[in-house]
Scaffold this motif. Sequence first.
Motif, PDB file in Angstrom:
ATOM      1  N   ALA A   1      24.366 -24.579 -31.456  1.00  0.00           N
ATOM      2  CA  ALA A   1      23.240 -23.653 -31.592  1.00  0.00           C
ATOM      3  C   ALA A   1      23.689 -22.207 -31.688  1.00  0.00           C
ATOM      4  CB  ALA A   1      22.301 -23.808 -30.401  1.00  0.00           C
ATOM      5  N   MET A   2      24.989 -21.965 -31.508  1.00  0.00           N
ATOM      6  CA  MET A   2      25.488 -20.586 -31.525  1.00  0.00           C
ATOM      7  C   MET A   2      26.167 -20.292 -32.843  1.00  0.00           C
ATOM      8  SD  MET A   2      25.268 -19.363 -28.362  1.00  0.00           S
ATOM      9  CE  MET A   2      23.945 -20.167 -27.556  1.00  0.00           C
ATOM     10  N   THR A   3      26.346 -19.027 -33.138  1.00  0.00           N
ATOM     11  CA  THR A   3      27.194 -18.683 -34.275  1.00  0.00           C
ATOM     12  C   THR A   3      28.649 -18.754 -33.824  1.00  0.00           C
ATOM     13  OG1 THR A   3      27.176 -16.349 -33.717  1.00  0.00           O
ATOM     14  CG2 THR A   3      25.462 -17.130 -35.183  1.00  0.00           C
ATOM     15  N   TYR A   4      29.536 -18.707 -34.826  1.00  0.00           N
ATOM     16  CA  TYR A   4      30.951 -18.927 -34.513  1.00  0.00           C
ATOM     17  C   TYR A   4      31.518 -17.936 -33.503  1.00  0.00           C
ATOM     18  CZ  TYR A   4      31.229 -22.476 -38.077  1.00  0.00           C
ATOM     19  OH  TYR A   4      31.044 -23.607 -38.799  1.00  0.00           O
ATOM     20  N   PRO A   5      31.256 -16.623 -33.600  1.00  0.00           N
ATOM     21  CA  PRO A   5      31.826 -15.741 -32.567  1.00  0.00           C
ATOM     22  C   PRO A   5      31.185 -15.952 -31.204  1.00  0.00           C
ATOM     23  CG  PRO A   5      31.207 -14.487 -34.507  1.00  0.00           C
ATOM     24  CD  PRO A   5      30.608 -15.828 -34.665  1.00  0.00           C
ATOM     25  N   GLN A   6      29.945 -16.452 -31.183  1.00  0.00           N
ATOM     26  CA  GLN A   6      29.291 -16.621 -29.886  1.00  0.00           C
ATOM     27  C   GLN A   6      29.853 -17.802 -29.110  1.00  0.00           C
ATOM     28  OE1 GLN A   6      25.238 -16.937 -31.153  1.00  0.00           O
ATOM     29  NE2 GLN A   6      24.761 -14.898 -30.356  1.00  0.00           N
ATOM     30  N   VAL A   7      30.689 -18.599 -29.748  1.00  0.00           N
ATOM     31  CA  VAL A   7      31.238 -19.771 -29.052  1.00  0.00           C
ATOM     32  C   VAL A   7      32.330 -19.353 -28.073  1.00  0.00           C
ATOM     33  CG1 VAL A   7      32.618 -21.833 -29.486  1.00  0.00           C
ATOM     34  CG2 VAL A   7      30.654 -21.354 -30.875  1.00  0.00           C
ATOM     35  N   ILE A   8      32.917 -18.157 -28.301  1.00  0.00           N
ATOM     36  CA  ILE A   8      34.114 -17.802 -27.521  1.00  0.00           C
ATOM     37  C   ILE A   8      33.865 -17.746 -26.019  1.00  0.00           C
ATOM     38  CG2 ILE A   8      35.824 -16.002 -27.171  1.00  0.00           C
ATOM     39  CD1 ILE A   8      36.065 -15.722 -30.051  1.00  0.00           C
ATOM     40  N   PRO A   9      32.771 -17.153 -25.500  1.00  0.00           N
ATOM     41  CA  PRO A   9      32.591 -17.207 -24.046  1.00  0.00           C
ATOM     42  C   PRO A   9      32.483 -18.640 -23.522  1.00  0.00           C
ATOM     43  CG  PRO A   9      31.165 -15.553 -24.979  1.00  0.00           C
ATOM     44  CD  PRO A   9      31.763 -16.276 -26.120  1.00  0.00           C
ATOM     45  N   TYR A  10      31.988 -19.570 -24.372  1.00  0.00           N
ATOM     46  CA  TYR A  10      31.926 -20.952 -23.902  1.00  0.00           C
ATOM     47  C   TYR A  10      33.310 -21.550 -23.754  1.00  0.00           C
ATOM     48  CZ  TYR A  10      26.937 -21.152 -24.469  1.00  0.00           C
ATOM     49  OH  TYR A  10      25.600 -20.940 -24.328  1.00  0.00           O
ATOM     50  N   THR A  11      34.195 -21.201 -24.685  1.00  0.00           N
ATOM     51  CA  THR A  11      35.532 -21.776 -24.566  1.00  0.00           C
ATOM     52  C   THR A  11      36.236 -21.251 -23.323  1.00  0.00           C
ATOM     53  OG1 THR A  11      36.465 -20.035 -25.930  1.00  0.00           O
ATOM     54  CG2 THR A  11      35.860 -22.065 -27.021  1.00  0.00           C
ATOM     55  N   ASP A  12      35.925 -20.015 -22.906  1.00  0.00           N
ATOM     56  CA  ASP A  12      36.489 -19.486 -21.664  1.00  0.00           C
ATOM     57  C   ASP A  12      36.217 -20.392 -20.499  1.00  0.00           C
ATOM     58  OD1 ASP A  12      35.795 -15.951 -21.931  1.00  0.00           O
ATOM     59  OD2 ASP A  12      37.614 -17.111 -22.265  1.00  0.00           O
ATOM     60  N   ARG A  13      34.969 -20.869 -20.453  1.00  0.00           N
ATOM     61  CA  ARG A  13      34.524 -21.502 -19.226  1.00  0.00           C
ATOM     62  C   ARG A  13      34.941 -22.953 -19.110  1.00  0.00           C
ATOM     63  NH1 ARG A  13      32.245 -17.119 -20.014  1.00  0.00           N
ATOM     64  NH2 ARG A  13      31.067 -16.036 -18.397  1.00  0.00           N
ATOM     65  N   MET A  14      35.658 -23.442 -20.082  1.00  0.00           N
ATOM     66  CA  MET A  14      36.101 -24.825 -19.936  1.00  0.00           C
ATOM     67  C   MET A  14      37.242 -24.913 -18.948  1.00  0.00           C
ATOM     68  SD  MET A  14      36.153 -26.601 -23.527  1.00  0.00           S
ATOM     69  CE  MET A  14      37.533 -25.608 -23.993  1.00  0.00           C
ATOM     70  N   ASP A  15      38.408 -24.407 -19.346  1.00  0.00           N
ATOM     71  CA  ASP A  15      39.519 -24.399 -18.398  1.00  0.00           C
ATOM     72  C   ASP A  15      39.577 -23.001 -17.821  1.00  0.00           C
ATOM     73  OD1 ASP A  15      41.857 -24.376 -17.024  1.00  0.00           O
ATOM     74  OD2 ASP A  15      43.106 -24.937 -18.711  1.00  0.00           O
ATOM     75  N   TYR A  16      38.876 -22.814 -16.704  1.00  0.00           N
ATOM     76  CA  TYR A  16      38.711 -21.443 -16.240  1.00  0.00           C
ATOM     77  C   TYR A  16      39.969 -20.849 -15.653  1.00  0.00           C
ATOM     78  CZ  TYR A  16      37.395 -24.794 -12.693  1.00  0.00           C
ATOM     79  OH  TYR A  16      37.336 -25.894 -11.895  1.00  0.00           O
ATOM     80  N   LEU A  17      41.025 -21.628 -15.494  1.00  0.00           N
ATOM     81  CA  LEU A  17      42.246 -21.033 -14.990  1.00  0.00           C
ATOM     82  C   LEU A  17      43.168 -20.590 -16.111  1.00  0.00           C
ATOM     83  CD1 LEU A  17      43.097 -23.428 -12.097  1.00  0.00           C
ATOM     84  CD2 LEU A  17      42.228 -21.153 -11.957  1.00  0.00           C
ATOM     85  N   ALA A  18      42.825 -20.886 -17.346  1.00  0.00           N
ATOM     86  CA  ALA A  18      43.688 -20.502 -18.471  1.00  0.00           C
ATOM     87  C   ALA A  18      42.804 -20.067 -19.616  1.00  0.00           C
ATOM     88  CB  ALA A  18      44.579 -21.662 -18.889  1.00  0.00           C
TER      89      ALA A  18
END
Lengths: 371, 176, 357
Positions: A54-71
């Motif tokens: 549901a997001m545009t491509y640049p808006q996905v980046i904060p989501y990728t942060d929150r997957m492996d929050y230690l890296a």
Amino acid sequence: MALKTEEMVLNMGPQHPSTHGVLRLELQLDGEIIIDVVPHIGYLHRCFEKHCEAMTYPQVIPYTDRMDYLASMYNEFGYAVAMERLLKIEVPERVEYIRVIMGELQRIASHLVALGTYGADIGAFTPFLFCFRDRERILHLFEITCGARLLYNYIWIGGLSHDLHPDFIRLTKEFIKDFRPNLKELNDLLSFNQIFIERTANVGVLPLETAINYGVSGPNLRGSGFKWDLRKDDPYSVYNKFDYDIPIGTGEKGKVGDCWDRYFVRVKEMEESLKIVEQAIDTIPDGDVTSAIPKRIKPPEGQIYTRVENPRGELGYFIISDGSLNPARVKVRAPSFVTMQVFSELCKGWMVADVVAILGSVDIVLGEIDR
Amino acid sequence: MKTAEEIFNKLKEKFGSSIIELKTDKPLEPFILVNRLEVDKICLFLRDERDLLFDSLMNLSGVDDANGEKIKDETGLETINGGTLSVYYHLESTNLRHKLTLKTSTEREKPEVVTVTEIWKGANWHEREAYDMYGVVFLNHPDLRRILMPYDWEFGYPLRKDYKNPEFYQGMKVPY
Amino acid sequence: MMYDWLFSLTGNEILAMFIVSLLPLFAFILPFALIAVLAERKVSAHMQDRLGPMRVGYHGILQTVADIIKLLQKEDLVATATDKTLFNFAPLLVFMGSYAAFAAIPFSGFFIGSKIDLGIIFIVGVTGLVVAGILMAGWASNNKYSLLGAMRAAAQIISYEIPTLLIILTIVVLTGTLSLYDLSEIQTAYFWNWLIFGGPFFGLQKLLLIPLMILSCLIIYTSTLAEVNRTPFDIPEAESELVSGYHTEYSGMKFAMFFLAEYANMFAVSAIVAILFFGGYQSPFGYLGNSLGWSWLVPVEQFFWFTAKGLFFVFVQMWLRWTLPRFRVDQLMAFCWKYLIPFSFVILLIVGLITLM
């Protein structure tokens, strides 16, 4: 009359001091010996992949942060590399160098957490604090660059969000100078401590054939003696400009592929990352970090699977685009997801105390497993 | 190192009709479309053949192609009829350093694909996730149950394009 | 001595006896336990490159007061499916086992709770009550984790009593007395008369004894460390595996009893090592009171030396806790039965032969 014995089912429940997140392990015990371990995951499932559609491509980046929050830096790095290959964008060299520096600093920080918590699980409480003291300095470096300590939103498609802070290079050089003796201190305190070696050597051996069949990657695979690192075997960014080594497990204190090997591979990897940061810091070219960021990202129809070397293993992004502004499918192949599968095989036949030792040595993060 | 065309030709001469086509038009990854019920035999050949040696399954993902007809019913709920769900396999060889992408398609109403768990044990959880998120049933899978959603989630498969959240789950209100 | 003095003061037997028995408890052990809690936190903090409690009082001195107030006002949770009698009685038993040991420990030449001839055996026997308390706590909690912790604790404490007793037997063979008071009196005059330096013997015997005594001191220190469940032997309360082991289900004042009993136990065990090997309450150099002619100063000085030695060993225990990782259960048992016990037997044999010389 024969004595009746029964198997006991013990639940190392979602809340536990050493299951590294919300993981539920169902242990079937015969006294203290493990017969089977069934992991139950899904407690941290946020359905990140559906959000991305549901997001545009640049808006996905904060989501990728929150997957492996230690890296987090590395997750963003992987996504940016995947999208740049799909869009066929060339990023300036300065951007590549800064990404490599951030990625390697993040690798050191992530390994510090892994080693510190591993020591705390085994019972040595002091190395935990020494590791976190060093990690604080890295997080300070991240904070002056992009304002956040843990979830950055820094590496964007085509560039970076901010350029380096003027003090960054000086502080990084000081950190490098102070970290080497601290690594030696950590080794003296924990790695070569006889009690630690007895707890971890020969425990939870992962044979190489099993590892490759399951798809295990990263320090876990290297601990079993196989020299496979995506930075050298499937290169991306500017890693081929630096001189570093790939440490593997050699069975120094026990069998090849035991917990001590996996632990020590991480310690040696920190040294190698330090070398990369040192070389990169001295040779950063000048340039503009935001010049190649596209205004609107509308990739052609197609798909790509790219992988990068996360501190935990092979992080893969499978992106399918249907020509519109939103991705049609973003699948993240998380290294810890694959490692949890092999965990039950590693634990069979060991004792309850060893479950904690083995779980710490494979270094999982639940955010990645559940997404 | 083999390219996709060479592997496609090799597979075509061994398996004939199960290998459907090699798609190279869309960028960046050529993929081979295979029959969904023969995937395990094909993958066994890919793993054991001497000059292919695909010993590592990098990724297995379910995809909703969303190519059926979209029907809007009275309440405004949009469902998709017909169309396909796909499963993509990304393979690689750690010895010979080449990669391959396979794709199988299955119908949306009754999706069934043969499992590859005996070939690469790591496929076990990947297939469970594809089942959990898309509803693709993997035949002969040793333990096909939901993995990320709760075990008794009966309201559908979340990653499908026409999925709607239920109102209540076990007495708790779902939309937050 | 103390009893006689109090008797002459009050003229009443029962009153004197009452004060004598309560004195170690209130004047020494409770304040010690309170200070030890704070000391552990500050010592561990400084070893870990941080500061510890700093806000309550000057540099955190009043932290224990805050902790005690917190524990006193906590709700006393009792789960429904527990065995109520055992659940309530277990902390009391552990507390009693630890505190009763102080009756036979000589704090100075003037004060000893009870001058029984069986001194050291009485202490070892009474601290054995702790095992029963721990088992009760583990079983009555109706919790698999607590049960695992309690079983491990029972196995560990019972196994490690054997090397302790063997070393005590060694000392008995050497000095011929079981009473701790007499043991302290034997190691008088100067520090080379302490048992760790061979004791008040002469010539070849003393030289031969020195390495054996050092070895037995290490063995008894290690095995008593295992008896009080401190790292590296803290399997029963291994936080990262069993979420606090046998005292998981306890809250409020009952938890405080387990806690204080642990610190009292630590001191009792350090005191025993100090008395057996390091001269008990004797000063290493001779007494200020004697040289000045004030004979009332001597017991005070002895008390000071005793406390100093005990506190030093408690500090070493804390130091070990924050440095070493913990053993796994089977390694712990193997360490005791395969290494400590054979060594203790051999030492007993050799010391016996030396005494015959």
